[in-house]
Design an enzyme around this catalytic site. Sequence first.
Site, PDB file in Angstrom:
ATOM      1  N   GLY A  95     -37.213  10.253 -52.542  1.00 43.16           N
ATOM      2  CA  GLY A  95     -37.018  12.000 -52.170  1.00 43.16           C
ATOM      3  C   GLY A  95     -38.195  12.893 -52.913  1.00 43.16           C
ATOM      4  N   GLY A 137     -38.891  16.000 -52.265  1.00 45.87           N
ATOM      5  CA  GLY A 137     -37.760  17.298 -51.843  1.00 45.87           C
ATOM      6  C   GLY A 137     -37.575  18.056 -52.924  1.00 45.87           C
ATOM      7  N   GLN A 138     -36.615  19.116 -53.131  1.00 46.18           N
ATOM      8  CA  GLN A 138     -37.065  20.252 -54.542  1.00 46.18           C
ATOM      9  C   GLN A 138     -36.269  19.671 -55.415  1.00 46.18           C
ATOM     10  OE1 GLN A 138     -33.216  22.325 -55.480  1.00 46.18           O
ATOM     11  NE2 GLN A 138     -34.111  24.187 -55.802  1.00 46.18           N
ATOM     12  N   ILE A 155     -40.111  10.303 -47.017  1.00 45.67           N
ATOM     13  CA  ILE A 155     -39.788   9.223 -45.366  1.00 45.67           C
ATOM     14  C   ILE A 155     -40.608  10.256 -44.534  1.00 45.67           C
ATOM     15  CG2 ILE A 155     -37.192   9.377 -46.210  1.00 45.67           C
ATOM     16  CD1 ILE A 155     -36.423  12.365 -44.960  1.00 45.67           C
ATOM     17  N   ILE A 160     -34.380   5.365 -48.089  1.00 47.50           N
ATOM     18  CA  ILE A 160     -33.462   4.908 -48.925  1.00 47.50           C
ATOM     19  C   ILE A 160     -32.184   3.702 -48.330  1.00 47.50           C
ATOM     20  CG2 ILE A 160     -31.727   6.689 -49.128  1.00 47.50           C
ATOM     21  CD1 ILE A 160     -31.729   6.077 -52.010  1.00 47.50           C
ATOM     22  N   TYR A 209     -20.209  16.543 -50.258  1.00 48.89           N
ATOM     23  CA  TYR A 209     -20.691  16.025 -51.527  1.00 48.89           C
ATOM     24  C   TYR A 209     -20.085  15.132 -52.261  1.00 48.89           C
ATOM     25  CZ  TYR A 209     -24.725  17.716 -54.626  1.00 48.89           C
ATOM     26  OH  TYR A 209     -25.747  18.143 -55.141  1.00 48.89           O
ATOM     27  N   LYS A 236     -20.545  12.308 -54.832  1.00 48.06           N
ATOM     28  CA  LYS A 236     -21.340  12.073 -56.209  1.00 48.06           C
ATOM     29  C   LYS A 236     -20.500  11.368 -57.322  1.00 48.06           C
ATOM     30  CE  LYS A 236     -24.666  14.251 -55.806  1.00 48.06           C
ATOM     31  NZ  LYS A 236     -26.009  13.433 -55.729  1.00 48.06           N
TER      32      LYS A 236
END
Length: 318
Positions: free
Chosen positions: A8, A11-12, A35, A55, A143, A147
């Site tokens: 990843g 990403g941010q 990706i 992933i 989410y 987590k």
Amino acid sequence: MKNILIIGSTGQIGSELAMKLRSIYGGSNVVAGYIPGAEPKGELAESGPAEVVDITNAQQIADVVKKYNVDTIYNLAALLSAVAENKPMLAWHIGINGLLNTLEVARENKCAVFTPSSIGSFGPNAPKDGTPQDTIQQPRTMYGVTKVSGELLSNYYALKFGVDTRSVRFPGLISYVTPPGGGTTDYAVDIYYSAVKGEKFVCPIKAGTFMDMMYMPDALRAAIEIMEADPTKLQHRNSFNIASMSFDPEIIYESIQKYIPDFEMVYEVDALRQGIADSWPNRLDDTCARMEWGWKPEYDLDSMTRDMIEKLSKRFKG
Ligand code: AKB
């Protein structure tokens, strides 16, 4: 010297963490996993190797780990909170099936693994102010569910198989580099873009809603320092509360107005994001991170605001 794979990396967090890790460990020692459709660009593409690593594909992770002799994996693949509510199956697939793939590859190849958790791992039953390191974690968002499950799974792999898994619970992250997408805390990034562009900001979160936030340089340092921490000092692993500032929309608005006095904000509350924010803590207690590995933030709201406005002004006003 570490050999690192970032899953990843575009990403941010990944795009900035990759550059920071390359500056410490050397460009060729940090593989940017991405990706298709989210290829690395610019500096990230030019400063080191990049490989397709989805992933959800364990074989792909294993092949890259073997090819580059990877010993440390930063797993940054995830859907943020608001998107995850709309795509719960995908959020679980990436967040948990993807993590399981990563942990299995790590077990077989003796890699350390960093997987961020979040303030979203707590729910409405946790104490809201000074949320302790170890407390009730009963999130009501997908989410949050991924987590907490991710924290437990990572601890299981550490205890059962000796995989060196470590993590921090990130607050809302604020940065002028790569914008976030689909988070509940994104308003605290978007507000700076509106202010610098001279636009009125439409705030989706109600006044009086406090959440933990952090400037990206502190977050990157946390991710690196926890992986460098002396393991004999760690009583916790997955995942450490970290904190630097907590504010509501009025407070960040006033902080920006000090530098841009004619900046205007109105409210148009987004029910999904507000519901999520209401179920999250106001402010975490990060004493354990401070005691066990010396965590200390460098930025407060004012120094972050000054830096955000300066960097974004350069970008938009030349
Ligand atoms: C989100 O808002 O979803 C994230 C987070 C706090 O985990 N920024």
